[in-house]
Design a protein around this motif. Structure first.
Motif, short mmCIF file in Angstrom:
data_model
loop_
_atom_site.label_atom_id
_atom_site.label_comp_id
_atom_site.label_asym_id
_atom_site.label_seq_id
_atom_site.Cartn_x
_atom_site.Cartn_y
_atom_site.Cartn_z
N UNK A 137 0.84 -1.19 0.00
CA UNK A 137 0.00 0.00 0.00
C UNK A 137 0.87 1.24 0.00
N UNK A 138 0.39 2.29 -0.64
CA UNK A 138 1.01 3.61 -0.54
C UNK A 138 0.18 4.43 0.44
N UNK A 139 0.82 4.91 1.49
CA UNK A 139 0.14 5.68 2.53
C UNK A 139 0.53 7.15 2.41
N UNK A 140 -0.45 7.98 2.12
CA UNK A 140 -0.25 9.43 2.02
C UNK A 140 -0.78 10.07 3.29
N UNK A 141 0.11 10.71 4.03
CA UNK A 141 -0.27 11.37 5.28
C UNK A 141 -0.39 12.87 5.05
N UNK A 142 -1.51 13.43 5.44
CA UNK A 142 -1.78 14.86 5.28
C UNK A 142 -1.94 15.49 6.66
N UNK A 143 -1.25 16.61 6.85
CA UNK A 143 -1.36 17.32 8.12
C UNK A 143 -0.91 18.77 7.90
N UNK A 226 -9.00 -6.33 -13.61
CA UNK A 226 -7.98 -7.36 -13.85
C UNK A 226 -6.58 -6.78 -13.95
N UNK A 227 -6.47 -5.47 -14.10
CA UNK A 227 -5.17 -4.83 -14.22
C UNK A 227 -4.70 -4.42 -12.82
N UNK A 228 -3.57 -4.98 -12.36
CA UNK A 228 -3.11 -4.62 -11.00
C UNK A 228 -2.71 -3.15 -10.92
N UNK A 229 -3.03 -2.55 -9.80
CA UNK A 229 -2.73 -1.14 -9.60
C UNK A 229 -2.42 -0.94 -8.13
N UNK A 230 -1.43 -0.13 -7.80
CA UNK A 230 -1.12 0.09 -6.38
C UNK A 230 -2.33 0.65 -5.64
N UNK A 231 -2.49 0.22 -4.41
CA UNK A 231 -3.57 0.71 -3.57
C UNK A 231 -3.05 1.88 -2.73
N UNK A 232 -3.78 2.97 -2.76
CA UNK A 232 -3.36 4.20 -2.08
C UNK A 232 -4.35 4.50 -0.97
N UNK A 233 -3.82 4.85 0.18
CA UNK A 233 -4.63 5.20 1.34
C UNK A 233 -4.22 6.59 1.83
N UNK A 234 -5.19 7.43 2.11
CA UNK A 234 -4.95 8.76 2.67
C UNK A 234 -5.26 8.73 4.16
N UNK A 235 -4.29 9.18 4.96
CA UNK A 235 -4.48 9.21 6.41
C UNK A 235 -4.47 10.65 6.90
N UNK A 236 -5.42 10.98 7.76
CA UNK A 236 -5.53 12.32 8.36
C UNK A 236 -5.99 12.18 9.80
N UNK A 237 -5.80 13.23 10.57
CA UNK A 237 -6.40 13.27 11.89
C UNK A 237 -7.85 13.76 11.75
N UNK A 238 -8.46 14.15 12.84
CA UNK A 238 -9.87 14.55 12.78
C UNK A 238 -10.10 15.78 11.91
#
Length: 468
Positions: A137-143, A226-238
């Motif tokens: 997974x690619x984790x994008x952190x925003x703050x 059917x085409x593999x693609x990286x999974x991206x997750x965005x993480x933030x606080x409240x």
């Protein structure tokens, strides 16, 4: 009684030749050229010149980024760092030229092109070996963070929510746990009174962060399954937990994990879970159990109809650390926190505990911000708003150069790859060396007594080999 040996006096003279300090900064400067950052910025700013230039704008931009990574916090300091090493690395632009690049050439119209230049450099860096592990997974952190203005005369500086005065930029980092660092994907300079939970700003930064990823790593909501693609997750606080931002994440094809306020409904859910003994032990990053912490899912206990379909509510309770002051939302002496995510069951190992661990790792964004402030963001040196926005892009580029250098050159040396920026500067960037010339070749001889001399020389060769 012990004898005290008297050290021999050292004779000091100003007659050394071919000696250069901060020699490691040249590795970052060379990396800027090899990734194409210099050439891409030159192409982006070429139309700001009426005639030929003496120093290409991309070269000046790369000099600024390398010097900021080395510890310069203003343009005068950059000029001094670069000018003091002209005998080793060639002539550099004057302070006036550097000021003009930031004050006049990188304006609001050219900032998107500079961001695109940084994205193109990231493509080259990842192809050379800085890419994340395939399939992860690619984790994008925003703050957001506050940058204090001590002069009270910078455009956009206003009173902040902490009763200080300055700016309130919003930043996005790509988490790179293999080196305990992150890549600076995007940054939005905002006025000091900008809201912490402004959905439109989060949407803009998310779009910039996704555009900063190489094309093959970006999410595509319309792709063939059917085409593999990286999974991206965005993480933030409240602050990021708004309905508009969650909908924007769903539209962009990325998952989300947002902090959630502990309101009366969540407190009722905590009481219900306590009565049913529905808590499970939390886990650590190494896989072991986390002492004094438990997690539970409360999706069916709190209405989430206003959020995108599939949204889940996860709760966590933990014993506060000794000396911590309890809050009104704490229950039975336990500190309760909550977050929402749209990750389906069975995707993350560890089930609910794995989801909680993944969200808790968003706290690493504080380390990224702290290092970025030590790499140019602690001080916005210009009076104009867009000039300071250009300086922000230079600081982001500096952070990326350090990260790529670690990933390509020092990945197998944890002591250097995982070091804080101050330690990395001392061990790598500030190393002393000697310039020698023979047989029509110039050699940079790193101090042989330096503890990390061999690792630095090896990393330099790895970077050159990676780019061919």
């Amino acid at each position: 009684m012990k004898n005290i040996a008297t050290a021999a006096r050292v004779i000091v003279s100003a007659d050394g030749h071919g000696v250069v300090s901060h020699a490691g900064m040249a590795m970052l400067r060379e990396l800027a050229d090899r990734t194409g950052l210099s050439a891409q910025v030159t192409a982006a700013l070429a139309d700001t010149y009426r005639g030929p230039w003496v120093y290409a704008p991309g070269e000046v931009f790369a000099d600024l980024a390398a010097a900021v990574a080395d510890g310069a916090d203003c343009i005068d300091a950059v000029s001094q760092l670069c000018g003091d090493r002209e005998h080793a690395f060639g002539a550099k632009a004057s302070t006036t030229t550097m000021w003009r690049l930031i004050d006049q050439r990188i304006d609001a119209a050219h900032l998107p092109a500079v961001r695109a230049a940084r994205a193109a450099a990231r493509v080259a860096a990842w192809e050379a070996g800085a890419a994340p592990i395939s399939g992860d997974w690619l984790h994008i952190d925003i703050d957001a963070t506050l940058v204090i203005d001590h002069s009270d005369n910078k455009h956009g500086a206003t009173p902040t929510w902490k009763k200080t005065f300055g700016h309130h930029p919003l930043l996005a980092f790509l988490d790179r746990p293999e080196i305990a660092g992150g890549e600076a994907l995007a940054g939005l300079l905002r006025t000091g009174n900008a809201g912490s939970n402004t959905a439109s700003d989060h949407i803009i930064v998310l779009a910039q962060a996704l555009a900063a990823l190489p094309p093959g790593w970006r999410p595509d909501p319309n792709r063939d399954q059917d085409v593999p693609r990286p999974q991206v997750l965005v993480r933030c606080d409240t602050a990021g937990a708004t309905h508009r931002f969650a909908a924007a994440c769903r539209t962009a094809g990325v998952g989300f994990s947002f902090g959630y306020p502990v309101d009366a409904r969540v407190q009722d859910a905590v009481d219900t879970l306590n009565l049913g003994a529905c808590w499970y032990p939390a886990i650590e990053g190494a896989g072991g159990l986390r002492d004094g912490a438990w997690v539970a899912e409360a999706t069916d206990l709190v209405s989430l109809d206003s959020w995108p379909p599939g949204t889940r509510l996860i709760l966590r309770k933990e014993r506060p650390h000794p000396g911590a002051q309890l809050r009104f939302t704490d229950a039975d002496g336990m500190r309760v926190t909550a977050f929402i995510t749209d990750t389906p069951p069975g995707v993350v190992p560890g089930q609910v505990a794995g989801l909680e661990l993944r969200h808790r790792q968003h706290a690493r964004v504080e380390d990224r911000i702290r290092e970025l402030k030590a790499t140019g963001l602690r001080n916005l040196p210009c009076h104009g708003f867009w000039a300071n926005a250009a300086w922000l892009e230079i600081a982001l580029a500096a952070a990326d150069l350090v990260t790529w250098c670690r990933l390509i050159g020092f990945r197998t040396h944890p002591g250097l790859a995982r070091a804080e920026i101050a330690t990395f500067r001392y061990r790598v960037l500030h190393v002393a060396a000697r310039i020698t010339r023979s047989a029509r070749q110039v050699r940079l001889r790193i101090d042989a007594t330096w503890r990390w001399a061999a690792q630095i020389a090896t990393a330099w060769q790895k970077i050159r080999t990676a780019f061919g």
